[in-house]
Design a protein around this motif. Sequence first.
Motif, PDB file in Angstrom:
ATOM      1  N   LEU A 140     -70.673  93.353 -15.633  1.00 54.70           N
ATOM      2  CA  LEU A 140     -69.921  93.539 -16.874  1.00 54.70           C
ATOM      3  C   LEU A 140     -68.493  93.083 -16.636  1.00 54.70           C
ATOM      4  O   LEU A 140     -67.818  93.574 -15.728  1.00 54.70           O
ATOM      5  N   GLU A 141     -68.055  92.127 -17.452  1.00 56.35           N
ATOM      6  CA  GLU A 141     -66.689  91.616 -17.312  1.00 56.35           C
ATOM      7  C   GLU A 141     -65.771  92.326 -18.304  1.00 56.35           C
ATOM      8  O   GLU A 141     -66.133  92.496 -19.473  1.00 56.35           O
ATOM      9  N   ASN A 142     -64.602  92.735 -17.838  1.00 50.11           N
ATOM     10  CA  ASN A 142     -63.609  93.328 -18.744  1.00 50.11           C
ATOM     11  C   ASN A 142     -63.128  92.267 -19.728  1.00 50.11           C
ATOM     12  O   ASN A 142     -63.021  91.098 -19.376  1.00 50.11           O
ATOM     13  N   PHE A 174     -64.008  91.540 -12.495  1.00 49.61           N
ATOM     14  CA  PHE A 174     -62.673  91.791 -13.051  1.00 49.61           C
ATOM     15  C   PHE A 174     -61.953  90.478 -13.307  1.00 49.61           C
ATOM     16  O   PHE A 174     -61.767  89.673 -12.388  1.00 49.61           O
ATOM     17  N   ASP A 175     -61.541  90.259 -14.542  1.00 51.57           N
ATOM     18  CA  ASP A 175     -60.805  89.046 -14.895  1.00 51.57           C
ATOM     19  C   ASP A 175     -59.319  89.384 -15.048  1.00 51.57           C
ATOM     20  O   ASP A 175     -58.949  90.205 -15.894  1.00 51.57           O
ATOM     21  N   THR A 176     -58.480  88.735 -14.230  1.00 49.36           N
ATOM     22  CA  THR A 176     -57.047  89.054 -14.210  1.00 49.36           C
ATOM     23  C   THR A 176     -56.361  88.708 -15.537  1.00 49.36           C
ATOM     24  O   THR A 176     -55.482  89.434 -15.995  1.00 49.36           O
ATOM     25  N   CYS A 177     -56.792  87.589 -16.142  1.00 55.91           N
ATOM     26  CA  CYS A 177     -56.205  87.157 -17.420  1.00 55.91           C
ATOM     27  C   CYS A 177     -56.579  88.109 -18.540  1.00 55.91           C
ATOM     28  O   CYS A 177     -55.728  88.553 -19.320  1.00 55.91           O
ATOM     29  N   HIS A 178     -57.870  88.443 -18.621  1.00 56.41           N
ATOM     30  CA  HIS A 178     -58.322  89.353 -19.681  1.00 56.41           C
ATOM     31  C   HIS A 178     -57.594  90.702 -19.576  1.00 56.41           C
ATOM     32  O   HIS A 178     -57.169  91.266 -20.593  1.00 56.41           O
ATOM     33  N   ALA A 179     -57.488  91.209 -18.345  1.00 55.62           N
ATOM     34  CA  ALA A 179     -56.867  92.527 -18.135  1.00 55.62           C
ATOM     35  C   ALA A 179     -55.388  92.511 -18.525  1.00 55.62           C
ATOM     36  O   ALA A 179     -54.865  93.480 -19.093  1.00 55.62           O
ATOM     37  N   ILE A 209     -64.036  88.715  -8.613  1.00 56.77           N
ATOM     38  CA  ILE A 209     -62.785  88.645  -9.378  1.00 56.77           C
ATOM     39  C   ILE A 209     -62.682  87.264 -10.012  1.00 56.77           C
ATOM     40  O   ILE A 209     -62.841  86.244  -9.323  1.00 56.77           O
ATOM     41  N   HIS A 210     -62.439  87.226 -11.320  1.00 55.32           N
ATOM     42  CA  HIS A 210     -62.090  85.980 -11.997  1.00 55.32           C
ATOM     43  C   HIS A 210     -60.577  85.876 -11.954  1.00 55.32           C
ATOM     44  O   HIS A 210     -59.879  86.759 -12.447  1.00 55.32           O
ATOM     45  N   PHE A 211     -60.096  84.790 -11.345  1.00 52.54           N
ATOM     46  CA  PHE A 211     -58.672  84.685 -11.050  1.00 52.54           C
ATOM     47  C   PHE A 211     -58.020  83.649 -11.960  1.00 52.54           C
ATOM     48  O   PHE A 211     -58.159  82.442 -11.756  1.00 52.54           O
ATOM     49  N   ASN A 212     -57.313  84.129 -12.975  1.00 49.51           N
ATOM     50  CA  ASN A 212     -56.716  83.246 -13.973  1.00 49.51           C
ATOM     51  C   ASN A 212     -55.330  83.742 -14.369  1.00 49.51           C
ATOM     52  O   ASN A 212     -55.116  84.948 -14.468  1.00 49.51           O
ATOM     53  N   ASP A 213     -54.426  82.797 -14.616  1.00 48.99           N
ATOM     54  CA  ASP A 213     -53.165  83.142 -15.268  1.00 48.99           C
ATOM     55  C   ASP A 213     -53.438  83.166 -16.771  1.00 48.99           C
ATOM     56  O   ASP A 213     -54.541  82.801 -17.204  1.00 48.99           O
ATOM     57  N   ARG A 224     -56.774  83.440 -23.262  1.00 48.60           N
ATOM     58  CA  ARG A 224     -56.364  82.050 -23.075  1.00 48.60           C
ATOM     59  C   ARG A 224     -56.005  81.839 -21.600  1.00 48.60           C
ATOM     60  O   ARG A 224     -54.924  82.251 -21.176  1.00 48.60           O
ATOM     61  N   HIS A 225     -56.905  81.220 -20.864  1.00 47.22           N
ATOM     62  CA  HIS A 225     -56.662  81.031 -19.431  1.00 47.22           C
ATOM     63  C   HIS A 225     -55.584  79.971 -19.184  1.00 47.22           C
ATOM     64  O   HIS A 225     -55.443  79.041 -19.961  1.00 47.22           O
ATOM     65  N   GLU A 226     -54.868  80.119 -18.083  1.00 44.94           N
ATOM     66  CA  GLU A 226     -53.848  79.136 -17.688  1.00 44.94           C
ATOM     67  C   GLU A 226     -53.913  78.955 -16.179  1.00 44.94           C
ATOM     68  O   GLU A 226     -54.422  79.818 -15.458  1.00 44.94           O
ATOM     69  N   LEU A 254     -61.660  80.878  -9.587  1.00 43.64           N
ATOM     70  CA  LEU A 254     -60.771  80.319 -10.620  1.00 43.64           C
ATOM     71  C   LEU A 254     -61.576  79.845 -11.818  1.00 43.64           C
ATOM     72  O   LEU A 254     -62.598  79.180 -11.654  1.00 43.64           O
ATOM     73  N   GLU A 255     -61.082  80.167 -12.997  1.00 42.79           N
ATOM     74  CA  GLU A 255     -61.648  79.639 -14.257  1.00 42.79           C
ATOM     75  C   GLU A 255     -60.497  79.050 -15.059  1.00 42.79           C
ATOM     76  O   GLU A 255     -60.429  79.201 -16.272  1.00 42.79           O
ATOM     77  N   THR A 256     -59.576  78.422 -14.358  1.00 42.97           N
ATOM     78  CA  THR A 256     -58.375  77.884 -14.995  1.00 42.97           C
ATOM     79  C   THR A 256     -58.688  76.523 -15.616  1.00 42.97           C
ATOM     80  O   THR A 256     -59.618  75.842 -15.182  1.00 42.97           O
TER      81      THR A 256
HETATM   82 ZN   LIG Z   1     -63.673  85.419 -16.727  1.00 40.64          ZN
END
Ligand SMILES: [Zn+2]
Length: 276
Positions: A140-142, A174-179, A209-213, A224-226, A254-256
């Motif tokens: 489950l992704e946040n 856990f997605d850093t951008c979403h959080a 971990i999904h690592f996105n700005d 909106r990923h960066e 990364l999903e940037t």
């Molecule tokens: Zn994600």
Amino acid sequence: MKIGCHISVAKGFYKAAKRAHELGADAFQVFTKNPRGLRPKKLNRADAEKGKQYCGEQGITLVCHTPYITNLSTPKPDLHEVTIRSIKEDLAIADAYGAAGAVVHCGKHVGEGEEYGRRRMVETLNLILDEYEGNTKLLLENTAGQGSELGLSIRELVEIREAVNKPEKVGFCFDTCHAFAAGIWTEETFTDLVDEMEETKYLENLVAIHFNDSKAPWGSRKDRHEKIGKGEIGAQALSLFLREPRFKRLPVVLETPVEDEQEYAEEIRYLHELKG
Ligand SMILES: [Zn+2]
Ligand SMILES: [Zn+2]
């Protein structure tokens, strides 16, 4: 900590795994099937086996992502049925690839209310996992909380997992951008966030971990990923994830936004630099 990126699986799974290795990734993510469609996909067993073996030899960790257009909380019987069939198939594909997990987005209640949405999501998860015996966990992704999306907070995600009949088959991504967009962490509250993850036992079920700005500001509820260091979160705050001892065992993906996958080689190098 294994670091990598999302990779296209258009040329098959084995080729995607080799591509990951070429880019310097020791973790990567692929879609189980076309992310915008739900057309059933026939699994190429030989390709899956070859790719799985390659990942094993290279010490590469894989995470799969399921298509976006399912909705675990849908009130519509037709979409409900398609969601169950599609995610069952995604789990079987991810398991054949040897993935640690298959990421799924939390449900959208589409106006039926959060309580209905959570109840329906648990009901749908039970139907998906009922006969599932594989090793790959459904993750489950946040969410950023766009529209009527559920699953913004750590506590809500933990409650949903605990409510299903087979929680042992459910983990978290856990997605850093979403959080950040959901407003649940900043550089200043990072340690509180990880403490909460630990206290609620979210952490022991965290698989990736999904690592996105983020292009969108804190609390904007926009997904909106960066590229890392180019967005509203910034490299300094994001580097906290890479340096956190409690995240050491996790794959970071990364999903940037990139024009070409090749760009990920440099971004992966940059992450190793930030990790120090
Ligand atoms: Zn994600
Ligand atoms: Zn996103």
